[in-house]
Scaffold this motif. Structure first.
Motif, short mmCIF file in Angstrom:
data_model
loop_
_atom_site.label_atom_id
_atom_site.label_comp_id
_atom_site.label_asym_id
_atom_site.label_seq_id
_atom_site.Cartn_x
_atom_site.Cartn_y
_atom_site.Cartn_z
N ILE B 111 0.77 -1.18 -0.06
CA ILE B 111 -0.17 0.14 -0.04
C ILE B 111 0.86 1.29 -0.03
CG2 ILE B 111 -1.64 1.13 1.26
CD1 ILE B 111 -2.79 -1.27 2.28
N VAL B 112 0.68 2.13 -1.04
CA VAL B 112 1.54 3.14 -1.07
C VAL B 112 0.69 4.43 -0.47
CG1 VAL B 112 2.39 5.02 -2.79
CG2 VAL B 112 2.98 2.47 -3.05
N ASP B 113 1.55 5.01 0.55
CA ASP B 113 0.84 6.12 1.15
C ASP B 113 1.51 7.38 1.10
OD1 ASP B 113 -0.94 7.67 2.76
OD2 ASP B 113 -0.63 6.58 4.54
N ILE B 114 1.57 8.38 0.04
CA ILE B 114 2.31 9.40 0.11
C ILE B 114 1.64 10.62 0.24
CG2 ILE B 114 3.66 10.72 -1.80
CD1 ILE B 114 3.71 8.08 -3.32
N PRO B 115 2.01 11.73 1.18
CA PRO B 115 1.25 12.74 1.42
C PRO B 115 1.13 13.70 0.18
CG PRO B 115 3.30 13.15 2.29
CD PRO B 115 3.23 11.65 1.73
N TYR B 116 0.11 14.56 -0.28
CA TYR B 116 0.15 15.45 -1.14
C TYR B 116 0.61 15.16 -2.49
CZ TYR B 116 -0.60 18.30 2.64
OH TYR B 116 -0.98 18.75 3.84
N ILE B 117 -0.10 13.81 -3.09
CA ILE B 117 0.08 13.55 -4.49
C ILE B 117 -1.04 13.21 -5.13
CG2 ILE B 117 0.70 10.92 -4.27
CD1 ILE B 117 2.97 11.33 -6.25
N ARG B 118 -1.21 13.87 -6.59
CA ARG B 118 -2.28 13.54 -7.30
C ARG B 118 -2.30 12.21 -7.91
NH1 ARG B 118 -5.14 18.40 -6.49
NH2 ARG B 118 -3.54 19.76 -5.47
N VAL B 119 -3.55 11.84 -8.27
CA VAL B 119 -3.61 10.67 -8.83
C VAL B 119 -3.04 10.81 -10.30
CG1 VAL B 119 -5.19 9.08 -10.27
CG2 VAL B 119 -5.83 9.71 -7.94
N SER B 120 -3.15 11.79 -10.97
CA SER B 120 -2.42 12.15 -12.42
C SER B 120 -0.83 12.05 -12.34
CB SER B 120 -2.85 13.24 -12.88
OG SER B 120 -2.62 14.50 -12.08
N GLU B 121 -0.42 12.56 -11.31
CA GLU B 121 0.90 12.74 -10.85
C GLU B 121 1.53 11.31 -10.67
OE1 GLU B 121 2.22 16.91 -8.87
OE2 GLU B 121 1.03 15.26 -7.59
N LEU B 122 0.87 10.53 -9.80
CA LEU B 122 1.23 9.20 -9.62
C LEU B 122 1.37 8.44 -10.84
CD1 LEU B 122 0.86 7.17 -6.32
CD2 LEU B 122 0.67 5.96 -8.59
N VAL B 123 0.21 8.40 -11.51
CA VAL B 123 0.34 7.70 -12.83
C VAL B 123 1.47 8.14 -13.69
CG1 VAL B 123 -0.95 7.19 -14.95
CG2 VAL B 123 -2.05 7.33 -12.41
N SER B 124 1.80 9.30 -13.79
CA SER B 124 3.06 10.07 -14.40
C SER B 124 4.32 9.28 -14.06
CB SER B 124 3.08 11.55 -14.47
OG SER B 124 1.63 12.06 -14.59
N LEU B 125 4.40 9.02 -12.84
CA LEU B 125 5.60 8.45 -12.34
C LEU B 125 5.87 7.26 -13.31
CD1 LEU B 125 5.37 8.58 -8.47
CD2 LEU B 125 6.85 10.00 -10.23
N GLY B 126 4.88 6.39 -13.80
CA GLY B 126 5.14 5.24 -14.57
C GLY B 126 5.96 5.53 -15.73
#
Lengths: 357, 357
Positions: B111-126
């Protein structure tokens, strides 16, 4: 195929419209506080005269000129550098260890610096008295702190080559730090009053003891550390997901650790060497910045944390000079009093988040 | 110039052709982990399997049998103890790190728990393996990210912060991130774990779409056997250190599931095409009447340890049928006739009286 009918959000990773307002505000604030920091001090100097020194390089009173250009400007610059360096270092450690309470001290680097100083000031004192080196001189202390910090850093690097689990490295860092502190305590126990005082003065931390010449060296090292930090931004972003995800996405874990640890060691090590251990800035500032910017993107956070660190450190320095008196509080105490409420707030917020889940 | 581009295209096509049918191949693979003191702990050995491009494969097995270890070994997140994994004919050890991240993406149970990250940003990390040193998301990257978000069905969440999402929504976000990585192979460790039933089927529909329409190779582990039976081209059934493979139906016909449920009370009921708990029956009842009512009544009776049969052997019997459109059960017990209007009432009565033969 699902039709892509949702609006194409421009920017994606850099989609933070607030940054166009926040960055100029922070730059203005840091310039304002920089001026205010130069203005405050035991000797009252009119603003007009300070502006003369700053822009014309001269003033009617040569004493004021000396105070401003030799003491207050280097001190304010040191404050900005120290705040930026410690805060960026804290940000890196919080991301790498995925721990909100990690700071620049978790790797034991500043404890290593303390041990270095303690050894020259207290341990080898008799050896130095016979020779030509004065162990109480600032330069000797700086070099000793540097060596101490570097020694711990090399130890951590050696460990991270062998140990895969990042949490183990965190625990070992804390243990190295505790061991160094224990050795410092032993040295303190066996040392004379004058040596003890010299060490205590160093350990209380001071922004004002950095001379112009030292400032140049400090600035070069801090800027080098900050450049490495900026270079590590993409790696830090992907490390937000944890090391195993980062690895599955092609990150070279060892390389990223080496770059980030070297950066953090340079930043923490040199600030600790020149100013003594300054606590809580490194934990508090990254949290405040994340909260203000509502972002975890390091490419945005690193410059923001540099500015915020400078602002908080300048503010601490201004507050450490009690207006209308000669008394200057130790900077370490002021940063603790500012930083601890933030840390308490983090702990409570984490409790709240844990309770909701 | 044109010639070079043309030859490049040909080259690319040729590398695409190399995998041909067999895309992933395990040869004599031994998986497990190194023990700190005495050698290694082997979880499974001599695994030799093949995966064709565009196949969707479900890996099932009991807790602790090494499912995650096998997936992690294939994703190169841990090394095999013996043997080799080939992808497209190449030993995965010989593939460069970033190249590998462009071939295979991984979704773990973490389970990834990151403060203040948007869904679009997290997907962009891919996009990590595809972007430059600072990680800028260019136009084509944006299109891939948007497409991944739409495919995963989280378009409405793209500007939400991660910590505002439910577990299921987070899981979908992590899958979207893997899609943004744009790899030909996707490995997912228990992707259905946090999802409710409609979301599970939605996810499986997505995985099927990826495999059958987009030609990606999908390998996932699951504890949800009915999903694995319905929604995969092939099952890998992992038990006692080996893997049985085949189409789900093949494994049913060859009774492959028996091995999975050794030492447990579960068995596979060929007639019902479902898994059942093995029970001790304490009595028998004859049941006749409406076929649909017989089916559901039998299941309820089975739960309280009563086996049903249809031949007349005397003793207790039930006649299930409809009167004026509502179901009615007539129970002939000890020569007395009793009427019930729900399965619950019938069962409650039978629980109290002893049914013997």
């Amino acid at each position: 195929m699902n039709p892509v009918n949702a609006p194409n959000i421009p920017g994606m990773l850099t989609h933070h419209p607030m940054k166009f307002i926040l960055f100029p505000i922070m730059v203005c604030l840091i310039l304002f506080l920089f001026m205010l920091d130069i203005l405050t001090g035991p000797v009252p100097i009119p603003l007009k005269e300070i502006l003369h020194v700053l822009f014309a390089g001269d003033t009617s009173n040569p004493v004021w000129s000396t105070i401003v250009s030799d003491f207050r400007i280097p001190k304010a610059l040191t404050a900005v550098l120290a705040g930026a360096a410690l805060s960026v270092s804290g940000l890196q450690m919080q991301t790498v260890f995925r721990n909100p309470l990690a700071g620049p001290y978790v790797l034991g680097i500043s404890s290593g610096a303390s041990l270095g100083v303690a050894i020259v000031v207290m341990g080898f004192y008799p050896l130095f008295v016979q020779g030509s080196i004065n162990p109480l001189s600032v330069w000797v202390q700086i070099v000793a702190a540097w060596i101490g910090a570097a020694a711990v850093m090399v130890l951590i690097m050696a460990v991270s080559l062998r140990v895969r689990d990042i949490m183990t490295i965190l625990i070992l860092g804390v243990l190295f730090g505790s061991a160094a502190t224990a050795l410092v305590n032993i040295l303190q126990y066996f040392s004379h009053q004058s040596q003890l005082k010299a060490f205590m003065v160093w350990s209380m931390g001071s922004l004002g003891s950095v001379t112009k010449e030292q400032l140049a060296i400090l600035a070069v090292t801090v800027i080098a550390g900050l450049l490495l930090a900026i270079f590590s931004g993409k790696m830090l972003n992907v490390l937000l997901l944890g090391e195993s995800y980062a690895k599955s996405m092609g990150l070279n874990l060892l390389f990223s650790r080496v770059v980030i640890f070297i950066s953090t060691s340079i930043l923490t090590g040199s600030i600790t060497a020149f100013c003594g251990p300054i606590g809580f800035i490194g934990i508090a500032v990254p949290h405040l910045t994340r909260m203000i910017f509502k972002s975890s993107d390091h490419r945005l956070l690193i410059p923001a944390v540099i500015l915020a660190g400078g602002i908080v450190m300048l503010l601490s320095d201004i507050l450490s000079q009690i207006p209308g008196s000669d008394t200057v509080l130790p900077i370490n105490s002021v940063t603790a009093l500012i930083g601890i409420p933030v840390v308490v707030w983090i702990v409570f917020r984490n409790l709240k988040v844990a309770a909701i889940r | 110039m044109t010639g070079r581009i043309l030859s490049e295209i040909i080259c690319r096509n040729e590398t695409m052709k190399v995998p041909e049918n067999i895309f992933i191949e395990l040869k004599q693979l031994g998986i497990g982990y190194a023990k700190s003191t005495s050698g290694t702990c082997i979880l499974a050995d001599l695994l030799s399997m093949q995966v064709k491009a565009g196949e969707i494969i479900a890996l099932v097995g009991r807790n602790g049998c090494g499912k995650s270890t096998l997936l992690r070994t294939m994703a190169r997140m841990q090394s095999p103890l013996k043997g080799t994994v080939f992808i497209g004919g190449k030993d995965i050890k010989s593939i460069a790190r970033l190249e590998f991240a462009k071939i295979l993406s991984f979704v773990s149970t973490e389970i990834v728990d990151i403060p203040y990250i948007r869904v679009s940003e997290l997907v962009s990390l891919g996009r990590y393996p595809h972007t430059n040193w600072i990680g800028s998301i260019s136009g084509p990257d944006k299109a891939v990210v948007n497409n991944a978000i739409e495919l995963a069905g989280i378009g409405h969440l793209r500007n939400k912060l991660m910590h505002e999402l439910s577990d299921g929504e987070r899981q979908k976000t992590m899958i979207a991130r893997a899609l943004a990585q744009d790899t030909r192979i996707i490995i997912l460790d228990e992707p259905t774990a946090f999802l409710d039933l409609p979301n599970r089927y939605e996810l499986l529909r997505l995985l099927n779409h990826l495999a059958h329409e987009m030609g990606k190779t999908v390998l996932y582990s699951t504890h949800d056997l009915s999903i694995a039976l319905h929604e995969s081209d092939k099952l890998w059934l992992m038990a006692s250190g080996t893997v049985n493979e085949g189409a789900p139906e093949d494994l049913i016909i060859t009774k492959g599931f028996h091995k999975l449920f050794e030492n447990s009370d579960l068995y596979f009921d060929m007639n019902a095409a479902d898994f059942r708990l093995r029970r001790k029956y304490t009595g028998h009842i004859r049941i006749e009447g409406d076929p649909e009512l017989i089916l559901w009544t039998s299941r309820a009776l089975e739960r309280i340890g009563i086996k049903t049969r249809d031949e007349d052997t005397g003793g207790t019997s039930i006649l299930a049928g409809y009167q004026k459109g509502s179901p009615v059960w007539s129970l002939n017990f000890n020569e007395q006739l009793q009427t019930f209007f729900s399965v619950y009432d019938l069962i409650s009565f039978l629980k109290v009286v002893q049914i013997n033969n």
